[in-house]
Design an enzyme around this catalytic site. Structure first.
Site, mmCIF file in Angstrom:
data_model
loop_
_atom_site.group_PDB
_atom_site.id
_atom_site.type_symbol
_atom_site.label_atom_id
_atom_site.label_comp_id
_atom_site.label_asym_id
_atom_site.label_seq_id
_atom_site.Cartn_x
_atom_site.Cartn_y
_atom_site.Cartn_z
ATOM 1 C CB SER A 110 3.450 72.804 -83.550
ATOM 2 O OG SER A 110 4.705 72.437 -84.093
ATOM 3 C CD GLU A 123 -20.935 114.276 -38.456
ATOM 4 O OE1 GLU A 123 -21.154 115.505 -38.559
ATOM 5 O OE2 GLU A 123 -19.923 113.818 -37.915
#
Length: 679
Positions: free
Chosen positions: A334, A79
């Site tokens: 609990s 490119e």
């Protein structure tokens, strides 16, 4: 000559000034860059989950340092070979393209640089000559602003790769299932080719076109000396991807919550370990498959040292339930009992060896019973906690004071949910309060850190929070964990198998009323694991107690964790709690007196509730009885000095007085104050 030079210099300066003004007044539009995907990363910087942009694109920020060097070299070869030295526009490419067009009478090759392509990606325009000129000007702008490397990173983040994919990271993850740091030559070549025509070259739809485009890049790479001929030949034979893979979506509930508070483009670094998270999600799905329809679970794994969340499950399968059940407020059963005993140990009003009667006992109008509906006679506090007996826990909470315990847990960062207008009471011992799994895990991790509280750490890209305070002293925290380490294992787990063979885990289970919620939280030297199992709609699951439904899952999660780091043996402090035998004064609850003996209820003698009183010169007289002195008074939410006998109101009107004793009990009176008028 001097005049001419001065004129040229003036013209150049004027042009430069004009360009600078234009650059400042017409900056490049960075909206597409600013609107990129938000990312949530793991502790090593790997992607846990990304979120699409407002347009539905997967646009992941990509720094050129994150990609394979071969990809970068191939990209520049194809490119923009002179990218590293031109200012954004390549004059040699323009000259070449112009000469070719003049010779052939048509455009043979373009002169677009990566900087120009990046400008077009920022502001897409129709492909016209005017648009090219605009792109060239913008390319000069962004190159001056970002530099060569910045422009390359911008291109690598915005380039299209087919469908909703933008940027080489998103493309590498979707096409190859990995980050772009270690691409094969074939993979790098395909990613270089795709942006040239991202839809026409999609390998899942047009494999022949994709293969040809990849081969072209490989040929150019050979010609440029980037790869050998035999490497290119092998790369041409490498299979193409046949489908687009989903992007990572680990820790989805946690990631969604963190990203929800940030804007586009945010990068959030968590303490989650991706491998552990992946394994935990597999365990969660397997556990979910064994449950009845409607059942679900949530799991939290913490590092005790700094409270980092190492792994998180908000539900058994995010695809089936997006609701984060780790933040749902549920009854802990609990599971809060260890903190009752921890506070009593910290006060030295109880010792693990203190004897307590587990016998029928009425507390006002309430007659609690044990989970097995039986009573076990005289037991030690250690046995009572290990067996999760209810009567002893309620009796210890009465001594500690439910209001004091609630206040301390709240100050430590836990959000407790009580019924509207309700005062903390003794049912707190058996789950008469709502809490989130995240808060419960935080409290247990404090026990694993010698009683020091810290908020959970969801992000490691921010400074670690300072200690939130102290829940209990180190001796009390160690005493509780010492008791819980000897708790009997759930059925089916043997001491020499699995996790118990590698480390000792102090754990506590909990089951809410009607089997709606099953809990287990475990603490080892380095880790805390908290598990909730139930239904999202809160419906009962008969028989699904914490010991059966949640504890085995907790131990399986511990098996996923690395071994605890060995530590040199630390000298135990010379503390009464850590001795085998309690001191004489703590041999039996209530100092050895009759077990059923009750402390008189705290009450306000004056002023009585609902009274209308007159403020004299010394103020309003204060008097209380019952409970355990000393008393502390609060008037209209303002604490009064210790040992206050009078209160001077600010003026006439309605007020509320509250008295608390040393155990945290409280009593209140609403009164109306009259201030005498001066004669």
């Amino acid at each position: 000559m001097n005049r001419r030079r001065a004129a040229i210099a003036g013209a150049v300066a004027a042009l430069a000034t004009g360009l600078a003004i234009a650059d400042l007044s017409l900056p490049p539009d960075m909206a597409r860059w600013d609107g990129r995907s938000a990312e949530v990363l793991d502790s090593d910087g790997k992607l846990l989950r990304a979120f699409p942009t407002a347009e539905g694109a997967w646009r992941l920020a990509t720094d050129q340092g994150q990609v394979d060097p071969l990809y970068r070299a191939m990209l520049l070869t194809m490119e923009d070979r002179r990218h590293d030295w031109h200012p954004g526009v390549d004059p040699l490419s323009i000259l070449r393209a112009g000469m070719q067009a003049a010779y052939h009478g048509r455009v043979i090759s373009g002169a677009s640089t990566l900087s120009m392509q990046a400008a077009r990606l920022l502001s897409p325009r129709p492909r016209t000559f005017g648009a090219k000129l605009t792109e060239a000007a913008r390319a000069l702008q962004i190159r001056r602003r970002l530099g060569a490397d910045g422009v390359l990173s911008l291109y690598m983040s915005l380039a299209p790769f087919g469908g909703p994919l933008e940027g080489v990271r998103a493309a590498s993850l979707a096409w190859f299932g990995k980050e772009p740091g270690q691409l094969t030559p074939a993979q790098a070549a395909l990613l270089v080719a795709l942006p040239q025509s991202p839809e026409r070259l999609r390998p899942d739809r047009f494999p022949d076109a994709a293969r040809a485009a990849r081969a072209k890049v490989l040929d150019r790479a050979v010609a440029a000396g980037l790869i050998a001929v035999d490497v290119a030949a092998a790369a041409r034979d490498e299979p193409l991807p046949t489908a687009m893979l989903p992007l990572p979506a680990l820790a989805p509930h946690l990631a969604e919550r963190l990203a929800g508070g940030e804007g586009p483009g945010a990068v959030i670094r968590t303490g989650v370990r991706a491998d552990l998270q992946r394994a935990l999600e597999g365990v969660g799905r397997a556990e979910l498959a064994r449950m009845e329809p409607g059942g679900d679970l949530a799991v939290l794994v913490l590092a005790n040292a700094d409270r980092r969340i190492l792994a998180h499950l908000g539900s058994g399968d995010w695809r089936a339930r997006q609701l984060d059940l780790s933040r749902a407020v549920r009854s802990p059963g609990s599971a809060l009992k260890p903190f009752i005993y921890a506070l009593a140990f910290d006060d030295l009003s109880l010792h693990p060896g203190t004897l307590i009667d587990d016998a029928p006992q009425r507390f006002g109008d309430w007659l609690p019973r044990n989970f097995d509906d039986g009573f076990h006679g005289v037991v030690t506090a250690r046995e009572a906690l290990q067996r999760s007996l209810n009567i002893p826990a309620v009796r210890v909470l009465e001594r500690v004071g439910p209001a004091r315990m609630t206040a301390l847990l709240t100050i430590s960062g836990a959000e407790l949910s009580l019924p509207p207008a309700a005062e903390p009471g003794l049912p707190l011992a058996l789950g008469g309060v709502g809490i989130r799994l995240t808060d419960l895990a935080m409290l247990y991790a404090a026990l694993g850190d010698d009683g020091v509280t810290k908020p959970l750490r969801t992000r490691i890209d921010r400074p670690e929070a300072e200690a939130g305070g102290r829940l209990v002293g180190a001796a009390a925290a160690r005493a509780v964990l010492g008791v819980l380490r000897d708790s009997p294992l759930p059925d089916g787990l043997a001491g020499g198998q699995g996790i118990a063979g590698r480390r000792r885990v102090a754990f506590k289970t909990g089951t809410s009323f009607g089997f709606r919620d099953a809990w287990t939280v475990g603490v080892s030297g380095d880790y805390t694991v908290a598990v909730w199992v139930g239904r999202a709609d809160g419906a009962p699951r008969p028989g699904a107690a914490g010991r059966l439904a949640a504890a085995p899952l907790m131990f399986r999660v511990f098996d996923l964790l690395p071994p605890d780091q060995p530590r040199p043996p630390a000298p135990e402090p010379d503390h009464a709690l850590l001795r085998a035998t309690p001191p004489p004064g703590l041999a039996r609850l209530d100092g050895g007196g009759p077990v059923a003996q009750r402390t008189e209820r705290l009450r306000i003698l004056f002023p009585p509730d609902g009274a209308e009183v007159e403020a004299l010169a010394d103020g309003v007289s204060l008097s209380a009885a019952g409970g355990r002195p000393p008393y502390r008074w609060v008037a209209d939410n303002v604490p009064l000095p210790d040992d206050s006998r009078f209160w001077r109101p600010a003026g006439a009107g309605f007020s509320r007085l509250t008295v608390m004793d040393s155990t945290g009990q409280r009593a209140s009176a609403a009164i109306r104050v009259q201030v005498p008028t001066m004669p």
